[in-house]
Design an enzyme around this catalytic site. Structure first.
Site, short mmCIF file in Angstrom:
data_model
loop_
_atom_site.label_atom_id
_atom_site.label_comp_id
_atom_site.label_asym_id
_atom_site.label_seq_id
_atom_site.Cartn_x
_atom_site.Cartn_y
_atom_site.Cartn_z
N SER A 153 0.87 -1.17 0.00
CA SER A 153 0.00 0.00 0.00
C SER A 153 0.90 1.22 0.00
CB SER A 153 -0.88 0.00 1.26
OG SER A 153 -1.54 1.24 1.44
N TYR A 166 -2.40 -1.41 10.24
CA TYR A 166 -2.37 -1.53 8.78
C TYR A 166 -1.00 -1.17 8.24
CZ TYR A 166 -4.16 -1.23 3.99
OH TYR A 166 -4.38 -1.42 2.65
#
Length: 292
Positions: A153, A166
């Site tokens: 990401s 995350y």
């Protein structure tokens, strides 16, 4: 390069979002598919859409041009990943592309997240990628050319507040992938590896995210979704097309979206002080979205 036409790919998280878009784009380019997700109904819908598209393009006599198998898999369970690898390679003997795409999100600051919740996210976002790579790598190594794609990401490059779990997992995916890529190159392996860093892609990941047990303000979840929608300008098909181009060109790092390029560049120039700049830019984007 890794040719898409004539290849066979295993894709996790294929029932929605980027995974679904990848399945459709790969099929359109003549790639057989082993599609995995926990959402069996969603997988069947994707498979049906691929079949419908092929019939429309080639006529019913050639509808089986792209072979698609569907597999219910929870990537948080290593045993299910191993079974998926075995079933996928049996259904597609020439399988030579693996895309570890499945992922989840968790909202809350570190003090608001229980360890069990962090473990849940890591089991999917990081260990799912590791176990998927481990299960498929011996299969890929037998092919003349092969490719692993691991979805990190932009939060594997920058780390905003409220995303400790995350970011930790996506930074870990990046580190694991880069180190393994170097190992494969040193061993002259036929397997190439790309790590993907999407910026804001218009999927339901924010809406489907879990909330830390210590988060008591429901308005913050709504605000988080609004912020995500304000910056998620890249469509899943555009993201899929960029990933496929990266596979074809054997690109080691694939950035998706102008926002990802900007944040990557900003982090290089201001590695310890990028967040105040990004926070102001994010607030401006959110306010612009409200006005429009």
């Amino acid at each position: 390069m890794t040719a898409i036409n004539g290849s066979a790919a295993a894709v996790t998280g294929a029932a929605s979002g980027i995974g679904r878009a990848l399945a459709l784009e790969l099929a359109a380019r003549g790639c057989d598919l082993a599609l995995a997700d926990r959402d069996e109904a969603g997988l069947q819908q994707v498979a049906a859409e691929i079949a419908k598209t092929e019939i429309a393009k080639a006529g019913i006599t050639k509808a089986n041009q792209c072979k698609v198998s569907t597999h219910r898999v929870d990537v948080g369970e290593p045993g299910q990943i191993a079974e998926f690898a075995e079933a996928a390679s049996a259904a597609h003997p020439r399988l030579n592309i693996v895309i570890n795409n499945a992922g989840v999100a968790l909202l809350g600051q570190f003090s608001e997240i229980e360890q069990a919740q962090m473990d849940w996210l890591f089991n999917i976002n990081f260990w799912g990628t590791v176990h998927g790579t481990r299960a498929f790598l011996p299969i890929l190594a037998k092919q003349r050319e092969a490719h692993i794609v691991n979805l990190s990401s932009i939060f594997g490059i920058i780390a905003p507040p409220g995303q400790t779990a995350y970011c930790a997992a996506k930074f870990a995916v990046r580190g694991f992938s880069e180190s393994l890529r170097h190992e494969l190159a040193m061993a002259n392996s036929p397997v190439r590896l790309s790590v993907v860093h999407p910026g804001g892609v218009a999927t339901n990941i924010a809406r489907n995210s879990r909330t830390g047990t210590g988060v008591t303000d429901n308005a913050r979840r709504a605000q988080s979704i609004d912020r995500f929608d304000a910056v998620a300008k890249t469509t899943p098909p555009a993201a899929a097309q960029r990933i496929i181009l990266g596979i074809e060109k054997n690109q080691p790092r694939i950035l998706i979206g102008n926002d990802a390029w900007y944040m990557d560049l900003l982090q290089r120039f201001r590695p310890a002080t990028y967040w105040p700049v990004l926070a102001k830019r994010l607030e401006k984007a959110v306010n612009a979205g409200k006005v429009s």
